[in-house]
Design a protein around this motif. Structure first.
Motif, short mmCIF file in Angstrom:
data_model
loop_
_atom_site.label_atom_id
_atom_site.label_comp_id
_atom_site.label_asym_id
_atom_site.label_seq_id
_atom_site.Cartn_x
_atom_site.Cartn_y
_atom_site.Cartn_z
N CYS A 95 0.86 -1.21 0.00
CA CYS A 95 0.00 0.00 0.00
C CYS A 95 0.88 1.25 0.00
O CYS A 95 0.58 2.23 0.70
CB CYS A 95 -0.92 0.00 1.21
SG CYS A 95 -2.02 -1.43 1.26
N GLY A 96 1.94 1.20 -0.76
CA GLY A 96 2.87 2.33 -0.80
C GLY A 96 2.54 3.33 -1.88
O GLY A 96 1.36 3.53 -2.22
N THR A 116 4.45 -4.37 -4.58
CA THR A 116 5.63 -4.20 -3.72
C THR A 116 6.84 -4.02 -4.64
O THR A 116 6.73 -4.16 -5.86
CB THR A 116 5.84 -5.47 -2.87
OG1 THR A 116 6.07 -6.57 -3.76
CG2 THR A 116 4.62 -5.76 -1.99
N GLN A 168 9.96 7.72 -4.78
CA GLN A 168 10.50 6.35 -4.79
C GLN A 168 11.96 6.37 -4.35
O GLN A 168 12.87 6.14 -5.14
CB GLN A 168 10.37 5.77 -6.20
CG GLN A 168 8.93 5.70 -6.70
CD GLN A 168 8.84 5.43 -8.19
OE1 GLN A 168 8.46 6.29 -8.96
NE2 GLN A 168 9.18 4.23 -8.60
N GLN A 174 3.15 -4.81 5.15
CA GLN A 174 3.94 -5.10 6.36
C GLN A 174 3.97 -3.88 7.27
O GLN A 174 4.08 -4.00 8.48
CB GLN A 174 5.36 -5.50 5.95
CG GLN A 174 5.45 -6.89 5.33
CD GLN A 174 6.85 -7.23 4.84
OE1 GLN A 174 7.63 -6.33 4.50
NE2 GLN A 174 7.17 -8.50 4.78
N GLN A 175 3.90 -2.70 6.64
CA GLN A 175 3.75 -1.47 7.41
C GLN A 175 2.25 -1.26 7.61
O GLN A 175 1.60 -0.59 6.80
CB GLN A 175 4.40 -0.28 6.68
CG GLN A 175 5.88 -0.45 6.40
CD GLN A 175 6.43 0.70 5.58
OE1 GLN A 175 6.59 1.83 6.09
NE2 GLN A 175 6.71 0.47 4.32
N LEU A 196 0.12 1.72 6.76
CA LEU A 196 -0.18 2.07 5.36
C LEU A 196 -1.43 1.33 4.89
O LEU A 196 -2.25 1.85 4.14
CB LEU A 196 1.01 1.75 4.46
CG LEU A 196 2.28 2.57 4.72
CD1 LEU A 196 3.40 2.14 3.77
CD2 LEU A 196 2.01 4.06 4.57
N SER A 252 10.63 -8.60 -3.42
CA SER A 252 9.62 -9.47 -2.78
C SER A 252 8.70 -10.14 -3.81
O SER A 252 7.84 -10.94 -3.44
CB SER A 252 8.75 -8.63 -1.83
OG SER A 252 8.19 -7.52 -2.54
N ASN A 303 2.09 -1.04 -17.69
CA ASN A 303 0.95 -0.25 -18.13
C ASN A 303 1.25 0.83 -19.17
O ASN A 303 0.32 1.46 -19.67
CB ASN A 303 0.30 0.40 -16.90
CG ASN A 303 1.33 1.08 -16.00
OD1 ASN A 303 2.09 1.93 -16.46
ND2 ASN A 303 1.40 0.66 -14.75
#
Ligand code: NAD
Ligand code: 89V
Length: 336
Positions: free
Chosen positions: A8-9, A70, A160, A33-34, A37, A74, A121
């Motif tokens: 969810c970054g 992600t 980023q 993991q956070q 977020l 990962s 995309n």
């Protein structure tokens, strides 16, 4: 359909907004993991459930598919986990840090009988789709030369920050987009020659690359950098020129598309479809995200292979890693 979004970054905000705009999506579950977020995504996008561990979400939720947003380190773990749970899976680009990892992911999904699509995309921007339609209609004859550039001074590191730490930067991050466009317009590549440079002293990887790619019928020149100092920065728009046997097609800034056919020029203006929530990367990005996610839903409904399936994206990744080999050894890299 019920989707589980992992990550969810920064860019996931575009995926989540797009799922809200697609009527076939009845429920969105998120995992990060956070967990803060993921909680923020729940608030902003009306998400039903939040997890901080992907395996817990896959074990507890009856998902139709997983959408992995992600960073690449990962991707293999998460794609193979989704396959183990029998879930169709979208994975953001770059698919994997090596062609071996990517092939293993493609094989794992094939063995599990699930569909894998790379969220590649750029080809789904409206102006790119229109250009392809015009070329396929024969307006410029048979293409023999493509010049595709993505050169910007936009501070890509602000949204980023991990990009500044990556030992492999512009070919790995942007080349995955540009080489997909090269293949989209000109077909498969037989060989390539690449040169890379690091201009910005404060980063780890190469921030400029130029690649000559050879096709059965012609050539492409791909130029990309995150360090241009130009008067009109076209960030996220992609100047493209395709030359054919009976004419040429050019995508210019401000979504201008000009076609010269048999010496007659026809101008088109193809701005992106506007979405109220917008994207920090610009309207063409938001449009492309909605388009590729609608394409994905259609593929699941019809049982057809996505245009940028995992298997297809292997051919793009071969160009990325082949470019690194070519630049490192100053050799022509033969692809197939
Ligand atoms: P980010 O670091 O902002 O977000 C990634 C999130 O994933 C983080 O919040 C992190 O906590 C979470 N995460 C990582 N591993 C996890 C795991 N195992 N389980 C659960 N959560 C996990 O990264 P970003 O900038 O959003 O980029 C994500 C991907 O999207 C990258 O591969 C990037 O290349 C790609 N991207 C694509 C486009 C595009 O399609 N045009 C644009 C920007 C970024
Ligand atoms: O679109 C992308 O893949 C991003 C960029 C920096 C180019 O916006 O990584």
């Amino acid at each position: 359909m019920k989707v589980g979004v992992i990550g969810c970054g920064f860019f996931a905000q575009n995926h989540l907004a797009a799922w809200q705009a697609i009527k076939e999506i009845s429920s969105v579950i998120v995992c990060d993991q956070q967990v803060e977020l993921a909680e923020a995504a729940k608030t902003q996008f009306g998400v039903r459930q939040v997890y901080d561990e992907a395996e817990e979400m896959l074990a507890n939720e009856d998902l139709d598919f997983v959408d992995i947003v992600t960073t690449p380190s990962s991707h293999r773990l998460l794609v193979e986990m989704a396959a183990r749970y029998g879930r169709h899976v979208i994975c953001q680009k770059p698919l994997a840090p090596s062609i071996e990892d990517a092939k293993a992911m493609v094989d794992a999904c094939k063995l599990a009988g699930v569909t894998l699509m790379v969220h590649e995309n750029f080809r789904w921007q409206g102006i790119i789709q229109r250009a392809k339609q015009l070329i396929d209609s024969g307006r410029i004859g048979d293409p023999f030369l493509a010049q595709i550039s993505f050169r910007t001074g936009y501070n890509v590191y602000s949204n980023q920050p991990y990009l500044a730490e990556d030992e492999r930067l512009v070919l790995y991050d942007m080349g995955t987009h540009i080489f997909d466009l090269v293949r989209f317009f000109m077909g498969e590549v037989s060989s390539l020659y690449a040169q890379t440079h690091q201009v910005n002293p404060d980063i780890q990887g190469e921030d400029a690359a130029t690649v000559l790619l050879c096709h059965a019928a012609g050539a492409s020149v791909a130029a990309m950098n995150y360090v241009s100092a130009v008067e009109h920065d076209e960030f996220i728009q992609i100047p493209i020129r395709i030359e054919g046997s009976h004419g040429s097609l050019e995508i210019r800034r401000d979504y201008q598309l000009n076609v010269v056919s048999n010496k007659q020029m026809t101008p088109y203006h193809v701005p992106p479809v506007h979405y109220s929530w917008g994207s920090s990367l610009g309207g063409a990005v938001m449009e492309s995200v909605v388009n590729i996610q609608k394409h994905w839903v259609e593929c699941l409904n019809t049982g057809t292979e996505p245009h940028t399936s995992g298997a297809d994206n292997l051919k793009t990744l071969e160009l990325v890693f082949g470019s690194y080999e070519s630049a490192a050894k100053s050799i022509v890299c033969h692809i197939r």
